[in-house]
Enzyme design. Structure first.
Site, mmCIF file in Angstrom:
data_model
loop_
_atom_site.group_PDB
_atom_site.id
_atom_site.type_symbol
_atom_site.label_atom_id
_atom_site.label_comp_id
_atom_site.label_asym_id
_atom_site.label_seq_id
_atom_site.Cartn_x
_atom_site.Cartn_y
_atom_site.Cartn_z
ATOM 1 N N ASN A 15 -0.863 8.040 69.575
ATOM 2 C CA ASN A 15 -1.510 9.355 69.643
ATOM 3 C C ASN A 15 -0.688 10.293 70.519
ATOM 4 O O ASN A 15 -0.426 9.957 71.686
ATOM 5 C CB ASN A 15 -2.911 9.216 70.230
ATOM 6 C CG ASN A 15 -3.604 10.568 70.363
ATOM 7 O OD1 ASN A 15 -4.113 11.103 69.377
ATOM 8 N ND2 ASN A 15 -3.603 11.122 71.562
ATOM 9 N N GLU A 16 -0.311 11.427 69.969
ATOM 10 C CA GLU A 16 0.427 12.473 70.719
ATOM 11 C C GLU A 16 1.518 11.872 71.583
ATOM 12 O O GLU A 16 1.677 12.257 72.740
ATOM 13 C CB GLU A 16 -0.549 13.299 71.562
ATOM 14 C CG GLU A 16 -1.533 14.067 70.725
ATOM 15 C CD GLU A 16 -2.298 15.132 71.499
ATOM 16 O OE1 GLU A 16 -2.279 15.109 72.739
ATOM 17 O OE2 GLU A 16 -2.909 16.000 70.848
ATOM 18 N N ASN A 44 -3.080 16.431 65.351
ATOM 19 C CA ASN A 44 -4.096 16.952 66.263
ATOM 20 C C ASN A 44 -3.798 18.446 66.396
ATOM 21 O O ASN A 44 -2.765 18.808 66.963
ATOM 22 C CB ASN A 44 -3.969 16.306 67.643
ATOM 23 C CG ASN A 44 -4.257 14.808 67.632
ATOM 24 O OD1 ASN A 44 -4.726 14.267 66.635
ATOM 25 N ND2 ASN A 44 -3.977 14.145 68.730
ATOM 26 N N TYR A 82 -6.313 25.955 72.376
ATOM 27 C CA TYR A 82 -5.296 25.997 73.433
ATOM 28 C C TYR A 82 -4.319 27.144 73.207
ATOM 29 O O TYR A 82 -3.766 27.679 74.161
ATOM 30 C CB TYR A 82 -4.522 24.679 73.498
ATOM 31 C CG TYR A 82 -5.360 23.541 74.035
ATOM 32 C CD1 TYR A 82 -5.793 23.542 75.351
ATOM 33 C CD2 TYR A 82 -5.724 22.477 73.220
ATOM 34 C CE1 TYR A 82 -6.560 22.515 75.852
ATOM 35 C CE2 TYR A 82 -6.483 21.438 73.707
ATOM 36 C CZ TYR A 82 -6.906 21.464 75.026
ATOM 37 O OH TYR A 82 -7.669 20.443 75.511
ATOM 38 N N TRP A 99 -12.658 16.560 67.077
ATOM 39 C CA TRP A 99 -12.544 16.092 68.467
ATOM 40 C C TRP A 99 -13.615 16.814 69.264
ATOM 41 O O TRP A 99 -13.467 17.987 69.490
ATOM 42 C CB TRP A 99 -11.149 16.387 69.047
ATOM 43 C CG TRP A 99 -10.976 15.693 70.365
ATOM 44 C CD1 TRP A 99 -11.056 16.260 71.595
ATOM 45 C CD2 TRP A 99 -10.715 14.301 70.561
ATOM 46 N NE1 TRP A 99 -10.870 15.298 72.566
ATOM 47 C CE2 TRP A 99 -10.666 14.090 71.957
ATOM 48 C CE3 TRP A 99 -10.558 13.203 69.700
ATOM 49 C CZ2 TRP A 99 -10.436 12.828 72.511
ATOM 50 C CZ3 TRP A 99 -10.325 11.962 70.251
ATOM 51 C CH2 TRP A 99 -10.270 11.786 71.641
ATOM 52 N N LYS A 149 -15.711 18.943 74.436
ATOM 53 C CA LYS A 149 -15.506 19.304 73.026
ATOM 54 C C LYS A 149 -16.478 18.574 72.099
ATOM 55 O O LYS A 149 -16.372 18.670 70.880
ATOM 56 C CB LYS A 149 -14.063 19.028 72.612
ATOM 57 C CG LYS A 149 -13.063 19.927 73.336
ATOM 58 C CD LYS A 149 -11.694 19.887 72.712
ATOM 59 C CE LYS A 149 -10.709 20.651 73.556
ATOM 60 N NZ LYS A 149 -10.411 19.980 74.842
HETATM 61 C C1 ADA Z 1 -5.439 15.472 72.865
HETATM 62 C C2 ADA Z 1 -5.785 14.031 73.009
HETATM 63 C C3 ADA Z 1 -7.243 13.802 73.175
HETATM 64 C C4 ADA Z 1 -8.101 14.976 73.667
HETATM 65 C C5 ADA Z 1 -7.588 16.331 73.326
HETATM 66 C C6 ADA Z 1 -8.153 17.512 74.101
HETATM 67 O O1 ADA Z 1 -5.366 15.919 71.607
HETATM 68 O O2 ADA Z 1 -5.352 13.252 71.926
HETATM 69 O O3 ADA Z 1 -7.341 12.661 73.951
HETATM 70 O O4 ADA Z 1 -8.522 14.835 74.941
HETATM 71 O O5 ADA Z 1 -6.221 16.363 73.584
HETATM 72 O O6 ADA Z 1 -9.347 17.691 74.182
HETATM 73 O O7 ADA Z 1 -7.342 18.263 74.610
#
Ligand code: ADA
Length: 636
Positions: free
Chosen positions: A359-360, A414, A420, A494, A515
Site C-alpha cells: 500500500n502506497e 488511492n 488533500y 476510505w 474519514k
Molecule cells: C493513505 C493510507 C491510508 C489512509 C489514508 C488517509 O492513503 O493508505 O492508510 O490513512 O492515507 O486517510 O490519508
C-alpha cells in the site's frame, strides 16, 4: 482427540515495573494510542500466566496458539524461550509438549518498539501493543492434523466449478500417521460427498454467489488410527468463479458484478485492537447495511473470524499484509513471512479474491530492492496460490507508468484529489490515463475519502473544513467519477469507520482519522453513509441529511434527502414543500420559519427533522482556528 482450551483470562501484565491484572484481549495503547501527539508507548511489556499441566494422551502433544500479538514477541515457558514471532496480525503456534511441568509459568514479552525489520513501521494508524487476540492451549493426539505450518488450519480446500458441478480438491496435512476421511456437507448438514481425500465432485453445486446467496459447504476431515478417530477439523468453503476484465470489471460466476464497497480498520475507542466477536459482527452488519458487496481489509491480516463473517455474508474480500508507506531494505523476509502466513491461514475463504502486495509503498523513499522484492512477492503469491490474483494500492502521486504498476495482476489507486489536493476531476483523469497506458490491466480505486466530524457543518462546504456536508459532496463527486467508468473493477471508500492514527491532528479531535462513513464508536452513521446506501442497497429508505445541523440562519434553508426511491415529497410544518423525482439525491429549498418540522415521505417511508431558526450562523458548527490542527503530521 483435539481439545482447545482458551487461556484469555487471568494474566499479570507488567509495564514500566508496574504489574496489573488483565484479561486477553488487551492492549496498553487503548488510551494513549488515540489521544494524538504521536507519543503512545512503543515499548516492551510482559504478560504472565500460570496454567496446570493439561491432560495428554500417551505421546499426545500440546501447543500454545496465539491469534494476534502486536508487533513482535518472545514466548517463555517455565523459564525457557520457546518461540519468537514477528508480525502482529497473524496466528502462530508453538509445540510446548517438552516444556510442560505440573504448574506452568507462561511469559510473553511483547514489543511494539520502532524498528527497521518488521512491518508496519510507517503508516497512518496506531500500532497498538499487546496480546489482543485469543490465546489457546491446544492438545492433540500423537497423530493429528498439522499445527506447525505457519499457523495454518491443516486443511486446504481448492474448489472449482465445471459444467454446473463443484469440484473440491481437498488436501490435509497430517503430523504422524493415520487414515483420513473427508465428508462434505451442504448448509443443511446433508452429506453430499465423502471419501479418503483427493478431488470430490458435488453435482449441481449451489454456488457461493456474493451477497445475494453466499452458500457455503463444509469439509470435515477425520483422522483415525486402527479404526479410532483421533482428530477432527473442518473448513467452510464455497464454489465460485471470478475473473476481472480490464474493460468490463469484475465478474462473479460468469455475471458482471461491479465491486463497490469500503475499507475497514478494526479498532475501537479505548480498547484499540482488543475487540470482541460481537464487535466484528457489528462491523460486518454495518458494511452490509450500507449495501457494500466488497471490503478491503486494510492494512493487515484481520481476525480469522472476520473472514468467516465475510464468507457468510457474501462480501468479496481484498486481503493484504502491512507492507506499507515505506520499503525497508532489511524487512523483505518479514513481509514475505507475513504473506505466507496470510495465505496459509486464510486460503479456504471463498470471500477472498486477491492478495494485496503493498500500500502506497512509494510514499517515502525508494528502497534499493523495492521493485525486485515486489516481483518476488508477486511470484510467491502466484506459485503459492494460483487460484487468486495479486493487487497493489498505489499512492496517488505515483505516475501511471511507475514500474511497480507492471508487477501485479490488478492495480488500484488511492486517490484523494478534492481532499488533500484540489480538483476532483484529476482523479477521473488519472484513472483514464492509467487505463489508456495499461489497457490490459484491470484498474480499481482502493481508497478515496474525506474527513467529516458529526459536529461540524456548513451551508457552503469547502475542502478541508471537516464538515459532514463536504464529505457528502466529495463522495457525490466520486460516485460520478466511478459510475461513468465501467472499466473500474473495484472501489473501496476510505474508510467505513473512523479509526485511530495517533500522529494526526484534525477536526478538533487529535489522534484520529475521521474519514469513516460511521463514527469510531459505530453509533453515528454520517450523512455520506446514506448516500452510499442510496446507490448500493436494495433496502428502501428515505433519509433527511443534517440531523446534527439543526440550528440554521437565513431567509431560506435547503434540505438534502438521500433515498433509493425515485420520488420524495417534503413537508414543512404539515405543508408540502414540493415533490421531486430523480435518483439518490433530492434537494428542497423553502422559507425558514422559527420552527420547521420537516418530514420526508417516499414510497410509504418517512424521515423527520426539526430545524430551528437562529439569528446568525452558529459558531459551534465551525472549527475554530485554534482547534484546526493540520495534515502536517501525516503529510500526503
Ligand atoms: C493513505 C493510507 C491510508 C489512509 C489514508 C488517509 O492513503 O493508505 O492508510 O490513512 O492515507 O486517510 O490519508
Amino acid at each position: 482427540m483435539r481439545i482447545v482450551k482458551n487461556l484469555n483470562d487471568g494474566w499479570k501484565f507488567t509495564l514500566d515495573g508496574k504489574t496489573s491484572d488483565v484479561d486477553i484481549p488487551h492492549t496498553w495503547n487503548g488510551e494513549d494510542g488515540q489521544s494524538g501527539g504521536n507519543n503512545y508507548r512503543r515499548t516492551v511489556a510482559t504478560y504472565e500466566k500460570t496454567f496446570p499441566r493439561p491432560a495428554l494422551e500417551t505421546r499426545g502433544k500440546a501447543y500454545l496458539e496465539f491469534k494476534g500479538v502486536n508487533s513482535s514477541c518472545r514466548v517463555f515457558l517455565n523459564g525457557s524461550e520457546i518461540c519468537a514471532h514477528d508480525g502482529g496480525y497473524s496466528t502462530f503456534r508453538v509445540n510446548v509438549t517438552d516444556f510442560l511441568s505440573d504448574e506452568n509459568a507462561l511469559k510473553v514479552e511483547v514489543d511494539n518498539r520502532a524498528n527497521e525489520t518488521v512491518y508496519p513501521q510507517t503508516a497512518d494508524f496506531t500500532f497498538y501493543g499487546g496480546i489482543y487476540r485469543d490465546v489457546n492451549l491446544v492438545t492433540v493426539s500423537e497423530n493429528h492434523f498439522d499445527l506447525d505450518y505457519y499457523g495454518g488450519p491443516g486443511i486446504k480446500v481448492t474448489p472449482t466449478v465445471e459444467d454446473g458441478d463443484g469440484k473440491a480438491k481437498i488436501e490435509t496435512f497430517v503430523s504422524g500417521s493415520g487414515d483420513v476421511h473427508i465428508t462434505i456437507s451442504d448448509a443443511d448438514g446433508n452429506t453430499v460427498a465423502e471419501g479418503c481425500g483427493g478431488t470430490f465432485i458435488v453435482k449441481d453445486a449451489r454456488l457461493w454467489d456474493g451477497v445475494k446467496d453466499p452458500y457455503l459447504y463444509t469439509a470435515k476431515a477425520a483422522l483415525s488410527v486402527n479404526g479410532n478417530t483421533v482428530d477432527e477439523i473442518e473448513a467452510a468453503f464455497g464454489f465460485r468463479t471470478f475473473r476481472v476484465d480490464p474493460e468490463l470489471g469484475f465478474f462473479l460466476n460468469g455475471r458482471s458484478y461491479p465491486l463497490r464497497g469500503v475499507c475497514r480498520h478494526q479498532d475501537r475507542p479505548k480498547i484499540g485492537n482488543a475487540i470482541t466477536r460481537a464487535m466484528h459482527e457489528e462491523d460486518v452488519g454495518l458494511i452490509c447495511d450500507v449495501g457494500a458487496n466488497t471490503v478491503r481489509l486494510a492494512h493487515y491480516q484481520h481476525d480469522d473470524y472476520f473472514y468467516d463473517l465475510c464468507d457468510r455474508k457474501g462480501l468479496i474480500v481484498w486481503a493484504e499484509i502491512p507492507y506499507i508507506s515505506r520499503h525497508m531494505n532489511g524487512a523483505d523476509e518479514n513481509a514475505m513471512n507475513q504473506m505466507r502466513e496470510l495465505i496459509t491461514q486464510e486460503y479456504n475463504h471463498p470471500s477472498i479474491v486477491c492478495w494485496g502486495l503493498s500500500n502506497e509503498i512509494t510514499m517515502h523513499g525508494a528502497g534499493d530492492d523495492r521493485l525486485a522484492f515486489h516481483k518476488k512477492l508477486n511470484d510467491f503469491c502466484h506459485a503459492y496460490d494460483p487460484t487468486r490474483l495479486t493487487v497493489i494500492a498505489v499512492y496517488m502521486v505515483a505516475g501511471v507508468r511507475n514500474k511497480l504498476n507492471y508487477v501485479p495482476d490488478l492495480v488500484s489507486y488511492n486517490l484523494y484529489h478534492g481532499w488533500y489536493l484540489p480538483f476532483f476531476s484529476l482523479s477521473g483523469k488519472k484513472l483514464d490515463r492509467f487505463h489508456k497506458a495499461h489497457p490490459a490491466t484491470p484498474l480499481g480505486l482502493s481508497e478515496y475519502g474525506a474527513e467529516a466530524m458529526p459536529n461540524l457543518h456548513s451551508v457552503k462546504p469547502k475542502r478541508g473544513d471537516n464538515t459532514e456536508e463536504f464529505q457528502c459532496l466529495f463522495h457525490e463527486k466520486y460516485l460520478d467519477i466511478i459510475e461513468s467508468r465501467p472499466y473500474i473493477w473495484a472501489t473501496h471508500v476510505w474508510n467505513m469507520f473512523d479509526f485511530a492514527a495517533d500522529a494526526r491532528n484534525q477536526g478538533g479531535e487529535p489522534g484520529m482519522n475521521h474519514k469513516g462513513l460511521v463514527t469510531f464508536d459505530r453509533k453515528t452513521k454520517k450523512d455520506a453513509f446514506w448516500l452510499y446506501k442510496a446507490h448500493w442497497s436494495d433496502e428502501k429508505f428515505v433519509h433527511i441529511c443534517g440531523k446534527r445541523f439543526t440550528r440554521r440562519s437565513g431567509k431560506t434553508v435547503t434540505v438534502k434527502v438521500y433515498s433509493n426511491n425515485d420520488e420524495v415529497e417534503l413537508f414543512v410544518n404539515g405543508k408540502s414543500a414540493g415533490k421531486k423525482r430523480g435518483a439518490y439525491k433530492f434537494e428542497f429549498t423553502f422559507p425558514l420559519e422559527e420552527t420547521n418540522a420537516i418530514e420526508a415521505r417516499s414510497g410509504g417511508l418517512t424521515d423527520e427533522l426539526v430545524i430551528t431558526k437562529v439569528n446568525s450562523p452558529d459558531p459551534a458548527y465551525k472549527l475554530s482556528k485554534k482547534n484546526k490542527g493540520s495534515n502536517k503530521s501525516w503529510e500526503k
